[in-house]
Design a protein around this motif. Structure first.
Motif, PDB file in Angstrom:
ATOM      1  N   GLY A 139       1.114   8.019  -6.512  1.00  0.00           N
ATOM      2  CA  GLY A 139       1.230   9.152  -5.615  1.00  0.00           C
ATOM      3  C   GLY A 139       0.815   8.752  -4.212  1.00  0.00           C
ATOM      4  N   PRO A 140       0.796   9.699  -3.282  1.00  0.00           N
ATOM      5  CA  PRO A 140       0.344   9.385  -1.925  1.00  0.00           C
ATOM      6  C   PRO A 140      -1.144   9.103  -1.884  1.00  0.00           C
ATOM      7  CG  PRO A 140       0.713  11.738  -2.193  1.00  0.00           C
ATOM      8  CD  PRO A 140       1.220  11.099  -3.438  1.00  0.00           C
ATOM      9  N   ALA A 141      -1.582   8.315  -0.908  1.00  0.00           N
ATOM     10  CA  ALA A 141      -3.005   8.050  -0.730  1.00  0.00           C
ATOM     11  C   ALA A 141      -3.730   9.355  -0.430  1.00  0.00           C
ATOM     12  CB  ALA A 141      -3.220   7.041   0.388  1.00  0.00           C
ATOM     13  N   VAL A 142      -5.005   9.415  -0.830  1.00  0.00           N
ATOM     14  CA  VAL A 142      -5.837  10.595  -0.613  1.00  0.00           C
ATOM     15  C   VAL A 142      -6.936  10.245   0.388  1.00  0.00           C
ATOM     16  CG1 VAL A 142      -7.324  12.313  -1.705  1.00  0.00           C
ATOM     17  CG2 VAL A 142      -5.377  11.368  -2.968  1.00  0.00           C
ATOM     18  N   GLY A 143      -7.190  11.138   1.347  1.00  0.00           N
ATOM     19  CA  GLY A 143      -8.236  10.885   2.328  1.00  0.00           C
ATOM     20  C   GLY A 143      -7.836   9.877   3.387  1.00  0.00           C
ATOM     21  N   GLY A 144      -6.549   9.678   3.551  1.00  0.00           N
ATOM     22  CA  GLY A 144      -6.045   8.713   4.524  1.00  0.00           C
ATOM     23  C   GLY A 144      -4.577   8.475   4.289  1.00  0.00           C
ATOM     24  N   THR A 145      -4.075   7.394   4.826  1.00  0.00           N
ATOM     25  CA  THR A 145      -2.673   7.025   4.624  1.00  0.00           C
ATOM     26  C   THR A 145      -2.605   5.720   3.851  1.00  0.00           C
ATOM     27  OG1 THR A 145      -2.616   5.839   6.738  1.00  0.00           O
ATOM     28  CG2 THR A 145      -1.950   8.158   6.748  1.00  0.00           C
ATOM     29  N   GLY A 146      -1.510   5.537   3.136  1.00  0.00           N
ATOM     30  CA  GLY A 146      -1.358   4.325   2.345  1.00  0.00           C
ATOM     31  C   GLY A 146       0.079   3.881   2.266  1.00  0.00           C
ATOM     32  N   ALA A 147       0.258   2.567   2.102  1.00  0.00           N
ATOM     33  CA  ALA A 147       1.598   2.007   1.980  1.00  0.00           C
ATOM     34  C   ALA A 147       1.497   0.586   1.444  1.00  0.00           C
ATOM     35  CB  ALA A 147       2.317   2.004   3.334  1.00  0.00           C
ATOM     36  N   PRO A 148       2.526   0.111   0.711  1.00  0.00           N
ATOM     37  CA  PRO A 148       2.538  -1.293   0.289  1.00  0.00           C
ATOM     38  C   PRO A 148       2.484  -2.221   1.496  1.00  0.00           C
ATOM     39  CG  PRO A 148       4.181  -0.028  -0.906  1.00  0.00           C
ATOM     40  CD  PRO A 148       3.680   0.858   0.186  1.00  0.00           C
ATOM     41  N   SER A 149       1.873  -3.385   1.307  1.00  0.00           N
ATOM     42  CA  SER A 149       1.678  -4.316   2.420  1.00  0.00           C
ATOM     43  C   SER A 149       1.738  -5.753   1.919  1.00  0.00           C
ATOM     44  CB  SER A 149       0.306  -4.061   3.070  1.00  0.00           C
ATOM     45  OG  SER A 149      -0.004  -5.064   4.013  1.00  0.00           O
ATOM     46  N   THR A 150       2.249  -6.629   2.775  1.00  0.00           N
ATOM     47  CA  THR A 150       2.221  -8.067   2.492  1.00  0.00           C
ATOM     48  C   THR A 150       1.135  -8.774   3.306  1.00  0.00           C
ATOM     49  OG1 THR A 150       3.923  -8.441   4.173  1.00  0.00           O
ATOM     50  CG2 THR A 150       4.672  -8.168   1.891  1.00  0.00           C
ATOM     51  N   GLU A 151       0.306  -8.006   3.977  1.00  0.00           N
ATOM     52  CA  GLU A 151      -0.769  -8.612   4.779  1.00  0.00           C
ATOM     53  C   GLU A 151      -1.785  -9.333   3.902  1.00  0.00           C
ATOM     54  OE1 GLU A 151      -0.592  -5.070   8.196  1.00  0.00           O
ATOM     55  OE2 GLU A 151      -2.343  -5.296   6.894  1.00  0.00           O
ATOM     56  N   GLN A 152      -2.056  -8.778   2.707  1.00  0.00           N
ATOM     57  CA  GLN A 152      -2.986  -9.375   1.759  1.00  0.00           C
ATOM     58  C   GLN A 152      -2.426  -9.169   0.355  1.00  0.00           C
ATOM     59  OE1 GLN A 152      -5.521 -11.070   2.856  1.00  0.00           O
ATOM     60  NE2 GLN A 152      -5.618 -10.297   4.968  1.00  0.00           N
ATOM     61  N   ALA A 153      -2.756 -10.082  -0.570  1.00  0.00           N
ATOM     62  CA  ALA A 153      -2.363  -9.913  -1.967  1.00  0.00           C
ATOM     63  C   ALA A 153      -3.312 -10.717  -2.839  1.00  0.00           C
ATOM     64  CB  ALA A 153      -0.927 -10.359  -2.197  1.00  0.00           C
ATOM     65  N   GLN A 154      -3.815 -10.097  -3.878  1.00  0.00           N
ATOM     66  CA  GLN A 154      -4.650 -10.829  -4.829  1.00  0.00           C
ATOM     67  C   GLN A 154      -3.769 -11.631  -5.776  1.00  0.00           C
ATOM     68  OE1 GLN A 154      -5.404 -10.672  -8.341  1.00  0.00           O
ATOM     69  NE2 GLN A 154      -7.003 -12.207  -8.029  1.00  0.00           N
ATOM     70  N   SER A 155      -2.605 -11.095  -6.080  1.00  0.00           N
ATOM     71  CA  SER A 155      -1.641 -11.768  -6.943  1.00  0.00           C
ATOM     72  C   SER A 155      -0.247 -11.405  -6.449  1.00  0.00           C
ATOM     73  CB  SER A 155      -1.820 -11.323  -8.399  1.00  0.00           C
ATOM     74  OG  SER A 155      -0.861 -11.914  -9.239  1.00  0.00           O
ATOM     75  N   GLY A 156       0.693 -12.303  -6.552  1.00  0.00           N
ATOM     76  CA  GLY A 156       2.025 -12.040  -6.044  1.00  0.00           C
ATOM     77  C   GLY A 156       2.034 -12.019  -4.524  1.00  0.00           C
ATOM     78  N   SER A 157       2.858 -11.141  -3.940  1.00  0.00           N
ATOM     79  CA  SER A 157       3.005 -11.104  -2.484  1.00  0.00           C
ATOM     80  C   SER A 157       2.628  -9.772  -1.858  1.00  0.00           C
ATOM     81  CB  SER A 157       4.467 -11.423  -2.104  1.00  0.00           C
ATOM     82  OG  SER A 157       4.861 -12.690  -2.596  1.00  0.00           O
ATOM     83  N   TRP A 158       2.363  -8.748  -2.705  1.00  0.00           N
ATOM     84  CA  TRP A 158       2.151  -7.415  -2.191  1.00  0.00           C
ATOM     85  C   TRP A 158       0.825  -6.830  -2.681  1.00  0.00           C
ATOM     86  CZ3 TRP A 158       5.680  -4.563   0.904  1.00  0.00           C
ATOM     87  CH2 TRP A 158       6.910  -5.202   1.129  1.00  0.00           C
ATOM     88  N   SER A 159       0.301  -5.878  -1.932  1.00  0.00           N
ATOM     89  CA  SER A 159      -0.808  -5.023  -2.345  1.00  0.00           C
ATOM     90  C   SER A 159      -0.558  -3.646  -1.754  1.00  0.00           C
ATOM     91  CB  SER A 159      -2.152  -5.593  -1.875  1.00  0.00           C
ATOM     92  OG  SER A 159      -2.234  -5.579  -0.456  1.00  0.00           O
ATOM     93  N   TYR A 160      -1.525  -2.765  -1.856  1.00  0.00           N
ATOM     94  CA  TYR A 160      -1.402  -1.419  -1.280  1.00  0.00           C
ATOM     95  C   TYR A 160      -2.536  -1.234  -0.282  1.00  0.00           C
ATOM     96  CZ  TYR A 160      -0.521   3.650  -1.158  1.00  0.00           C
ATOM     97  OH  TYR A 160      -0.213   4.934  -0.768  1.00  0.00           O
ATOM     98  N   LYS A 161      -2.188  -0.885   0.950  1.00  0.00           N
ATOM     99  CA  LYS A 161      -3.149  -0.752   2.040  1.00  0.00           C
ATOM    100  C   LYS A 161      -3.514   0.714   2.234  1.00  0.00           C
ATOM    101  CE  LYS A 161      -3.561  -1.915   7.007  1.00  0.00           C
ATOM    102  NZ  LYS A 161      -2.829  -2.520   8.155  1.00  0.00           N
ATOM    103  N   VAL A 162      -4.827   1.000   2.248  1.00  0.00           N
ATOM    104  CA  VAL A 162      -5.315   2.358   2.462  1.00  0.00           C
ATOM    105  C   VAL A 162      -6.099   2.394   3.767  1.00  0.00           C
ATOM    106  CG1 VAL A 162      -6.755   4.237   1.581  1.00  0.00           C
ATOM    107  CG2 VAL A 162      -5.460   2.798  -0.015  1.00  0.00           C
ATOM    108  N   ILE A 163      -5.672   3.268   4.685  1.00  0.00           N
ATOM    109  CA  ILE A 163      -6.353   3.458   5.967  1.00  0.00           C
ATOM    110  C   ILE A 163      -7.046   4.820   5.937  1.00  0.00           C
ATOM    111  CG2 ILE A 163      -6.118   3.577   8.472  1.00  0.00           C
ATOM    112  CD1 ILE A 163      -3.526   1.978   8.208  1.00  0.00           C
ATOM    113  N   PRO A 164      -8.386   4.880   5.909  1.00  0.00           N
ATOM    114  CA  PRO A 164      -9.086   6.168   5.854  1.00  0.00           C
ATOM    115  C   PRO A 164      -8.790   7.030   7.079  1.00  0.00           C
ATOM    116  CG  PRO A 164     -10.562   4.343   5.319  1.00  0.00           C
ATOM    117  CD  PRO A 164      -9.309   3.730   5.865  1.00  0.00           C
TER     118      PRO A 164
END
Length: 322
Positions: A139-164
């Protein structure tokens, strides 16, 4: 951990270690007058446990159960993370352990062990790693905005970025509602990378009834992050009465500022397995590579984790990795 007790007369005793209603260890009745017992279980940091002790008197009658609740809180060494790769030609499963550098007051690694168990329950949520920029199952991020990102990834190439949003008490990523069964224990886990070390981070669970009304949340393991480093986070939770749905969440709390951004990755939830598995290697150095050939059965899916021993005597537990 050693348990001690007193009894006016005793011919036998029994000790249980329990977490979230699940028995982790049961000594069974032991015909012995000893009034102490070493529980053969490594206690995880940030969790609450219950101990049960019973004794039998000279007539063989059992006492009432004496229960004691306690929590574990200490500075643990950084959790390791693993890469698991079958080697068909060699007939082994290769586990490569990566050990993050300790930060701040975290203790250095003294040694580590590798444990294995069969996978007993499937992952419930979809799209744990946001690969390809997908938000399916979220679902949408709560308490901020969120979107997939390639700036950082623990595995693979993508993660999800949450900006409060800088106003809400907590900012987090949240799955869509997933089915659950009241009374069952669920294991939620994943990785969080914080841009700053200002605010605590956690993986947690939210519980809903059939009509979508929030019944509560389970968030007991809230830990300070290390800025710019991926840290494993996990949470066990029992679905409360009336719960038929749940969500898996990962976030940053204590009213984070807009700059207290987090990235989350490889977030999963499943029915908890209390088994510790079997230890297949001990006394390992940092960055060890282990080829597992010990009673590996063809067609059985296994998962592994490293247990890291720190110089201060504390231990940390890697996430189970298939």
């Amino acid at each position: 951990m050693t348990v001690t007790w007193t009894a006016a007369e005793q011919t036998a005793y029994k000790v249980k270690l329990i977490i979230f209603g699940e028995t982790l260890h049961d000594s069974g009745w032991r015909s012995d007058t000893a009034t102490s017992y070493l529980v053969p279980w490594v206690l995880a940091n940030g969790f609450n446990y219950t101990l049960h002790v019973q004794t039998r008197n000279l007539k063989g009658l059992a006492s009432d159960v004496v229960a004691r609740n306690f929590g574990v809180s200490f500075i643990e060494p950084p959790r390791a993370f693993l890469a698991i790769a079958p080697q068909p030609a060699a007939g082994v499963i290769r586990a490569t352990i990566t050990n993050p550098t300790p930060a701040g007051t975290e203790p250095v690694l003294v040694s580590q062990e590798l444990w294995r168990r069969p996978v007993t329950s499937p992952i419930i949520n979809a799209n744990p790693g946001f690969e390809g920029g997908s938000t399916a199952g979220w679902g949408p991020a709560v308490g901020g905005t969120g979107a997939p990102s390639t700036e950082q990834a623990q595995s693979g190439s993508w993660s999800y970025k949450v900006i409060p949003d800088g106003v809400s008490g907590i900012a987090y990523a949240e799955t869509i509602k997933l089915p659950c069964t009241e009374g069952l224990t669920y294991d939620a886990y994943g990785w969080i990378r914080a841009v700053t070390a200002n605010k605590p981070t956690a993986v947690f669970l939210r519980w809903y009834d059939a009509g979508g009304a929030l019944l509560g949340a389970t968030i007991t393991t809230v830990l300070p992050p290390t800025a710019g480093v991926w840290r494993a986070r996990s949470q066990l939770g029992v679905a409360p009465a009336g719960a038929t749905q749940m969500t898996l969440c990962a976030g940053v709390g204590s009213t984070p500022a807009a700059g207290d951004i987090i990235y989350v990755d490889e977030l999963r939830i499943r029915v908890a397995d209390p088994s510790n598995g079997i230890r297949i290697a001990a006394g390992l150095p940092a960055g060890a590579v282990v080829d597992d050939w010990r009673r590996v059965v063809s067609g059985v899916e296994y998962e592994y984790r490293a247990v890291v021993r720190g110089a201060n005597g504390a231990s940390s537990f890697a996430l189970w990795t298939p």
